[in-house]
Scaffold this motif. Sequence first.
Motif, PDB file in Angstrom:
ATOM      1  N   ASN A  48      44.540 -23.689  12.063  1.00  0.00           N
ATOM      2  CA  ASN A  48      45.238 -22.733  11.559  1.00  0.00           C
ATOM      3  C   ASN A  48      44.158 -21.507  11.152  1.00  0.00           C
ATOM      4  N   PRO A  49      44.934 -19.976  11.159  1.00  0.00           N
ATOM      5  CA  PRO A  49      44.220 -19.121   9.582  1.00  0.00           C
ATOM      6  C   PRO A  49      44.513 -19.713   8.508  1.00  0.00           C
ATOM      7  N   SER A  50      43.828 -19.513   7.459  1.00  0.00           N
ATOM      8  CA  SER A  50      43.562 -19.458   5.972  1.00  0.00           C
ATOM      9  C   SER A  50      43.833 -18.328   5.496  1.00  0.00           C
ATOM     10  N   PRO A  51      44.969 -18.418   4.471  1.00  0.00           N
ATOM     11  CA  PRO A  51      45.525 -17.295   3.306  1.00  0.00           C
ATOM     12  C   PRO A  51      44.634 -16.980   2.411  1.00  0.00           C
ATOM     13  N   PHE A  52      43.671 -17.853   2.546  1.00  0.00           N
ATOM     14  CA  PHE A  52      42.860 -17.446   1.737  1.00  0.00           C
ATOM     15  C   PHE A  52      41.082 -17.257   2.193  1.00  0.00           C
ATOM     16  N   PHE A  53      40.950 -18.000   3.368  1.00  0.00           N
ATOM     17  CA  PHE A  53      39.797 -17.775   3.997  1.00  0.00           C
ATOM     18  C   PHE A  53      39.430 -17.155   5.138  1.00  0.00           C
ATOM     19  N   THR A  54      38.335 -16.293   4.958  1.00  0.00           N
ATOM     20  CA  THR A  54      37.778 -16.624   6.581  1.00  0.00           C
ATOM     21  C   THR A  54      36.436 -16.337   6.983  1.00  0.00           C
ATOM     22  N   ILE A  55      36.197 -16.467   8.246  1.00  0.00           N
ATOM     23  CA  ILE A  55      34.547 -17.115   8.457  1.00  0.00           C
ATOM     24  C   ILE A  55      34.067 -16.422   9.416  1.00  0.00           C
ATOM     25  N   GLU A  56      32.831 -15.517   9.052  1.00  0.00           N
ATOM     26  CA  GLU A  56      32.458 -14.344   9.858  1.00  0.00           C
ATOM     27  C   GLU A  56      31.632 -14.860  10.202  1.00  0.00           C
ATOM     28  N   ASN A  63      23.046 -17.438  13.848  1.00  0.00           N
ATOM     29  CA  ASN A  63      23.498 -18.426  13.627  1.00  0.00           C
ATOM     30  C   ASN A  63      23.378 -19.364  12.516  1.00  0.00           C
ATOM     31  N   VAL A  64      24.478 -17.863  11.499  1.00  0.00           N
ATOM     32  CA  VAL A  64      25.026 -17.748  10.391  1.00  0.00           C
ATOM     33  C   VAL A  64      26.198 -17.254  10.217  1.00  0.00           C
ATOM     34  N   ALA A  65      26.975 -18.329   9.193  1.00  0.00           N
ATOM     35  CA  ALA A  65      28.461 -18.469   9.367  1.00  0.00           C
ATOM     36  C   ALA A  65      28.319 -17.527   7.537  1.00  0.00           C
ATOM     37  N   ILE A  66      29.357 -16.455   7.092  1.00  0.00           N
ATOM     38  CA  ILE A  66      29.406 -16.427   5.706  1.00  0.00           C
ATOM     39  C   ILE A  66      30.689 -16.462   5.990  1.00  0.00           C
ATOM     40  N   LEU A  67      30.760 -17.906   4.625  1.00  0.00           N
ATOM     41  CA  LEU A  67      32.714 -17.776   4.277  1.00  0.00           C
ATOM     42  C   LEU A  67      33.421 -16.859   3.319  1.00  0.00           C
ATOM     43  N   TRP A  68      34.250 -15.735   3.502  1.00  0.00           N
ATOM     44  CA  TRP A  68      34.783 -14.710   2.337  1.00  0.00           C
ATOM     45  C   TRP A  68      35.989 -15.454   1.645  1.00  0.00           C
ATOM     46  N   LEU A  69      36.018 -15.315   0.873  1.00  0.00           N
ATOM     47  CA  LEU A  69      36.774 -15.475  -0.060  1.00  0.00           C
ATOM     48  C   LEU A  69      37.153 -14.300   0.077  1.00  0.00           C
ATOM     49  N   ASN A  70      38.528 -14.076   0.228  1.00  0.00           N
ATOM     50  CA  ASN A  70      39.232 -13.396   0.597  1.00  0.00           C
ATOM     51  C   ASN A  70      40.755 -12.917  -0.188  1.00  0.00           C
ATOM     52  N   ARG A  71      40.623 -13.257  -1.037  1.00  0.00           N
ATOM     53  CA  ARG A  71      42.123 -12.565  -2.215  1.00  0.00           C
ATOM     54  C   ARG A  71      41.860 -12.201  -3.042  1.00  0.00           C
ATOM     55  N   PRO A  72      41.378 -10.336  -2.443  1.00  0.00           N
ATOM     56  CA  PRO A  72      39.995  -9.532  -3.490  1.00  0.00           C
ATOM     57  C   PRO A  72      41.863  -8.852  -3.816  1.00  0.00           C
ATOM     58  N   GLU A  73      42.397  -8.703  -3.699  1.00  0.00           N
ATOM     59  CA  GLU A  73      43.349  -8.576  -4.781  1.00  0.00           C
ATOM     60  C   GLU A  73      44.027  -8.858  -6.035  1.00  0.00           C
ATOM     61  N   PHE A 123      43.327 -21.816  -1.379  1.00  0.00           N
ATOM     62  CA  PHE A 123      42.079 -22.271  -2.111  1.00  0.00           C
ATOM     63  C   PHE A 123      41.385 -23.789  -2.452  1.00  0.00           C
ATOM     64  N   TRP A 124      41.792 -24.380  -3.019  1.00  0.00           N
ATOM     65  CA  TRP A 124      42.024 -26.088  -2.868  1.00  0.00           C
ATOM     66  C   TRP A 124      42.180 -27.064  -1.390  1.00  0.00           C
ATOM     67  N   ARG A 125      43.627 -26.263  -0.628  1.00  0.00           N
ATOM     68  CA  ARG A 125      44.262 -27.016  -0.087  1.00  0.00           C
ATOM     69  C   ARG A 125      42.854 -26.729   0.983  1.00  0.00           C
ATOM     70  N   ASP A 126      42.433 -25.159   2.034  1.00  0.00           N
ATOM     71  CA  ASP A 126      41.927 -25.005   2.468  1.00  0.00           C
ATOM     72  C   ASP A 126      40.441 -25.529   3.044  1.00  0.00           C
ATOM     73  N   LEU A 127      39.996 -25.148   1.822  1.00  0.00           N
ATOM     74  CA  LEU A 127      38.171 -25.264   1.411  1.00  0.00           C
ATOM     75  C   LEU A 127      37.844 -26.528   2.521  1.00  0.00           C
ATOM     76  N   PRO A 128      37.838 -27.517   2.379  1.00  0.00           N
ATOM     77  CA  PRO A 128      37.399 -28.516   3.359  1.00  0.00           C
ATOM     78  C   PRO A 128      38.101 -28.587   4.305  1.00  0.00           C
ATOM     79  N   ASP A 129      38.709 -28.068   4.814  1.00  0.00           N
ATOM     80  CA  ASP A 129      39.200 -27.430   6.501  1.00  0.00           C
ATOM     81  C   ASP A 129      37.825 -26.287   6.220  1.00  0.00           C
ATOM     82  N   MET A 130      37.734 -25.369   5.795  1.00  0.00           N
ATOM     83  CA  MET A 130      36.929 -24.307   5.986  1.00  0.00           C
ATOM     84  C   MET A 130      35.052 -25.061   6.776  1.00  0.00           C
TER      85      MET A 130
END
Length: 277
Positions: free
Chosen positions: A2-10, A14-24, A33-40
């Motif tokens: 399931n998508p995370s409301p805090f993170f996106t993976i781009e 062979n490289v991924a960007i783990l974006w912290l995506n709560r800019p507002e 953040f704390w719930r989803d980071l292990p899954d990311m």
Amino acid sequence: MNPSPFFTIERRKNVAILWLNRPEKRNAMNWPFWRDLPDMVAEIDADPKIHAFVIAGKGKSFSTGLDLEEFFQDFKPVVQGELADGREKLYQLILTMQKGINAVYNSKKPSIALVQKHCIGGGLDLVSACDIRYASDDAVFSLRESKVAIVADMGSLQRLPHLIGNAHTRELALTGKDVTANEAFQMGLVTKVTKDFDSLLAEGLKTANEIAENPTIVIRGVKQVLNHGVGKTIEEGLDYVAVWNASMLDSKDFRSAIGGFMERKRPVFNPETRVDD
């Protein structure tokens, strides 16, 4: 997943960007953040085509750390729990929150933190768990917890002494002061400072791609040997790396390297997972 409301993976080759995506909210760390980071991190670890990843923040800041207002609203009964039963719930909550940052540190994939503007409290916990840290010139780092009546409990007090030394760590933790990108560079917290975020992202991806070109089995070994060596004697570390190489040295990539040396050709590593487009 399931998508995370805090993170996106781009994914980029062979490289991924783990974006912290709560800019507002300048990527302030609320419960997602704390719930989803292990899954990311688990998703990155499970993808054989990702050889390294960078962690960066969308918007103007890397992260202003724990979203105190939202956290207190969500967990006030736990934070202010009475008697041992309530205190144990808070203890378990802290351990749960530590899991994501520990996952970054323990990941088999090398990680590079890219810090612009604010890197405060939990943000510093996160970058201290990464293998490499770069910053833009406007970055400000702060182990701010002492200024909000908290003992930092997400890893900075444990990891920073190995990165910047005990004296620098104590000064940051006891004062809660801000340090600039250049000061962070001088103390060894970051190893590169760039003029702006665009150049920061470019430098981070360049390094991540350099790592991704190397044999993944070797990169996993380097991380495991380095992490194992923390708190050990040199002799213990040397014995561990001897055991590692005795078990893992003769890989397909090692044979490719030897063949390339003999034929005066540059070897191509990780052919099964390499992404060239």
